[in-house]
Design a protein around this motif. Structure first.
Motif, PDB file in Angstrom:
ATOM      1  N   GLY A  81       5.528  -3.545  -9.830  1.00  0.00           N
ATOM      2  CA  GLY A  81       5.112  -2.173 -10.074  1.00  0.00           C
ATOM      3  C   GLY A  81       4.252  -1.604  -8.966  1.00  0.00           C
ATOM      4  O   GLY A  81       4.285  -0.403  -8.687  1.00  0.00           O
ATOM      5  N   ALA A  82       3.481  -2.466  -8.305  1.00  0.00           N
ATOM      6  CA  ALA A  82       2.585  -1.999  -7.255  1.00  0.00           C
ATOM      7  C   ALA A  82       2.274  -3.135  -6.304  1.00  0.00           C
ATOM      8  O   ALA A  82       2.352  -4.318  -6.665  1.00  0.00           O
ATOM      9  CB  ALA A  82       1.306  -1.431  -7.849  1.00  0.00           C
ATOM     10  N   ASP A  95       2.752   2.516  -5.048  1.00  0.00           N
ATOM     11  CA  ASP A  95       3.211   2.663  -6.428  1.00  0.00           C
ATOM     12  C   ASP A  95       4.740   2.654  -6.413  1.00  0.00           C
ATOM     13  O   ASP A  95       5.378   3.648  -6.064  1.00  0.00           O
ATOM     14  CB  ASP A  95       2.683   3.982  -7.008  1.00  0.00           C
ATOM     15  CG  ASP A  95       3.073   4.189  -8.465  1.00  0.00           C
ATOM     16  OD1 ASP A  95       3.951   3.450  -8.975  1.00  0.00           O
ATOM     17  OD2 ASP A  95       2.509   5.095  -9.099  1.00  0.00           O
ATOM     18  N   ARG A  96       5.341   1.513  -6.774  1.00  0.00           N
ATOM     19  CA  ARG A  96       6.792   1.384  -6.738  1.00  0.00           C
ATOM     20  C   ARG A  96       7.468   2.266  -7.787  1.00  0.00           C
ATOM     21  O   ARG A  96       8.570   2.773  -7.562  1.00  0.00           O
ATOM     22  CB  ARG A  96       7.189  -0.069  -6.978  1.00  0.00           C
ATOM     23  CG  ARG A  96       6.658  -1.070  -5.978  1.00  0.00           C
ATOM     24  CD  ARG A  96       7.308  -0.922  -4.634  1.00  0.00           C
ATOM     25  NE  ARG A  96       7.013  -2.053  -3.769  1.00  0.00           N
ATOM     26  CZ  ARG A  96       7.270  -2.077  -2.478  1.00  0.00           C
ATOM     27  NH1 ARG A  96       7.812  -1.026  -1.874  1.00  0.00           N
ATOM     28  NH2 ARG A  96       6.962  -3.133  -1.751  1.00  0.00           N
ATOM     29  N   VAL A  97       6.824   2.437  -8.914  1.00  0.00           N
ATOM     30  CA  VAL A  97       7.430   3.185 -10.019  1.00  0.00           C
ATOM     31  C   VAL A  97       7.600   4.655  -9.649  1.00  0.00           C
ATOM     32  O   VAL A  97       8.672   5.247  -9.854  1.00  0.00           O
ATOM     33  CB  VAL A  97       6.581   3.047 -11.297  1.00  0.00           C
ATOM     34  CG1 VAL A  97       7.175   3.898 -12.427  1.00  0.00           C
ATOM     35  CG2 VAL A  97       6.490   1.582 -11.725  1.00  0.00           C
ATOM     36  N   ASN A  98       6.544   5.258  -9.110  1.00  0.00           N
ATOM     37  CA  ASN A  98       6.571   6.684  -8.791  1.00  0.00           C
ATOM     38  C   ASN A  98       6.859   6.975  -7.318  1.00  0.00           C
ATOM     39  O   ASN A  98       6.767   8.127  -6.881  1.00  0.00           O
ATOM     40  CB  ASN A  98       5.228   7.317  -9.185  1.00  0.00           C
ATOM     41  CG  ASN A  98       4.975   7.230 -10.675  1.00  0.00           C
ATOM     42  OD1 ASN A  98       5.760   7.711 -11.473  1.00  0.00           O
ATOM     43  ND2 ASN A  98       3.875   6.587 -11.048  1.00  0.00           N
ATOM     44  N   GLU A 241       9.095   5.113   4.221  1.00  0.00           N
ATOM     45  CA  GLU A 241       8.936   6.451   4.792  1.00  0.00           C
ATOM     46  C   GLU A 241       9.091   7.550   3.746  1.00  0.00           C
ATOM     47  O   GLU A 241       8.508   8.631   3.878  1.00  0.00           O
ATOM     48  CB  GLU A 241       9.959   6.662   5.916  1.00  0.00           C
ATOM     49  CG  GLU A 241       9.698   5.797   7.129  1.00  0.00           C
ATOM     50  CD  GLU A 241      10.681   6.092   8.242  1.00  0.00           C
ATOM     51  OE1 GLU A 241      11.527   6.994   8.050  1.00  0.00           O
ATOM     52  OE2 GLU A 241      10.604   5.435   9.300  1.00  0.00           O
ATOM     53  N   SER A 242       9.890   7.295   2.708  1.00  0.00           N
ATOM     54  CA  SER A 242      10.146   8.322   1.698  1.00  0.00           C
ATOM     55  C   SER A 242       9.007   8.461   0.683  1.00  0.00           C
ATOM     56  O   SER A 242       9.004   9.417  -0.111  1.00  0.00           O
ATOM     57  CB  SER A 242      11.446   7.999   0.936  1.00  0.00           C
ATOM     58  OG  SER A 242      11.343   6.745   0.295  1.00  0.00           O
ATOM     59  N   TYR A 243       8.030   7.539   0.699  1.00  0.00           N
ATOM     60  CA  TYR A 243       6.947   7.586  -0.273  1.00  0.00           C
ATOM     61  C   TYR A 243       5.933   8.661   0.102  1.00  0.00           C
ATOM     62  O   TYR A 243       5.560   8.811   1.266  1.00  0.00           O
ATOM     63  CB  TYR A 243       6.252   6.228  -0.380  1.00  0.00           C
ATOM     64  CG  TYR A 243       6.984   5.229  -1.243  1.00  0.00           C
ATOM     65  CD1 TYR A 243       8.371   5.275  -1.381  1.00  0.00           C
ATOM     66  CD2 TYR A 243       6.293   4.237  -1.928  1.00  0.00           C
ATOM     67  CE1 TYR A 243       9.046   4.343  -2.176  1.00  0.00           C
ATOM     68  CE2 TYR A 243       6.968   3.302  -2.723  1.00  0.00           C
ATOM     69  CZ  TYR A 243       8.331   3.356  -2.831  1.00  0.00           C
ATOM     70  OH  TYR A 243       8.990   2.439  -3.613  1.00  0.00           O
TER      71      TYR A 243
END
Length: 246
Positions: A81-82, A95-98, A241-243
């Motif tokens: 999750g993180a 934060d992998r979820v969001n 990069e997309s985070y």
């Protein structure tokens, strides 16, 4: 994310106590037991509650002494999750979820919580050592089952309760002149880690004030496995990069 954020207030019990603050010989002879290591790792059950917000996860934690703390949180089903790193000057978490990330400097965190936070404090809480190393300037109070080491650093006062048997930090409390925020940290479940005494459980209660409203954070940490590593560990960490930064 902020599971290691610290500090609070404690008033020293005076009943059946002996003040040893001016006893140089006792200060020199009394030493808190610490765990020597270069690399350290744990697998930990982690519970966090802030008001109605609750988090429960398994944490994999790796430490390079005085340099880097790496952690990975898995809420359930084995899905990450993180992931985060703590360095000498900052804390960054993905934060992998969001699909986002957070980045904090210790200066910013210190201003947010009205305490001076730093890397040494985070490392000490994980390992179970005193956040500020014992020195000849500290006062020592001897009681029936413990010693209390009183430290005053600027406006900060720390009370470190050291068990007579364990010679380890068993309770930490602190206070500042400016802040009403308070924290109590207790270590329990002391067992041997190789030839060293180690606390496998830590419970924290942080009471804080924001916008004149009182809040409370509770944190429970239980180490299922802890290791003093003989070989260097890896600390894989990169921000996609997309985070988006939050």
């Amino acid at each position: 994310m902020l599971f290691l954020i610290v500090f609070s207030a404690f008033f020293l019990e005076s009943c059946k106590s002996t003040f040893l603050g001016t006893n140089t010989r006792v200060k020199e002879e009394f030493q808190v037991a610490e765990i020597p290591f270069e690399y350290f790792s744990t697998k930990t059950k982690f519970k966090f509650k802030d008001g109605e917000s609750k988090t429960k996860a398994t944490a994999d934690i790796r430490v390079k002494k005085d340099s880097l703390i790496w952690f990975r949180l898995t809420p359930g089903l084995g899905i990450e999750g993180a992931r985060g790193i703590i360095t000498q000057d900052s804390l960054i978490m993905i934060d992998r979820v969001n699909k986002s990330y957070y980045a904090f400097s210790f200066q910013g965190l210190s201003e947010k919580f009205n305490f001076e936070l730093n890397y040494d404090l985070f490392q000490s809480v994980l390992i179970g050592d005193m956040p500020i190393a014992q020195s000849a300037e500290d006062d020592i109070v001897a009681q029936a089952n413990q010693f209390t080491i009183v430290q005053r650093i600027g406006e900060l006062t720390l009370m470190n309760q050291i068990g007579n048997k364990t010679k380890k930090l068993e309770k930490l409390t602190a206070s500042t002149v400016k802040s009403k925020n308070t924290l109590e940290l207790k270590y329990t479940d002391f067992n041997m880690l190789e030839q060293f005494v180690f606390a496998f459980k830590a419970d924290m209660v942080l009471q804080y004030f924001k916008d004149n409203k009182k809040g409370e954070i509770t944190i429970d940490i239980e180490h299922n496995r802890a290791r003093i590593e003989n070989e260097p560990l890896t600390f894989p960490f990169s921000i996609p990069e997309s985070y988006e930064r939050k």
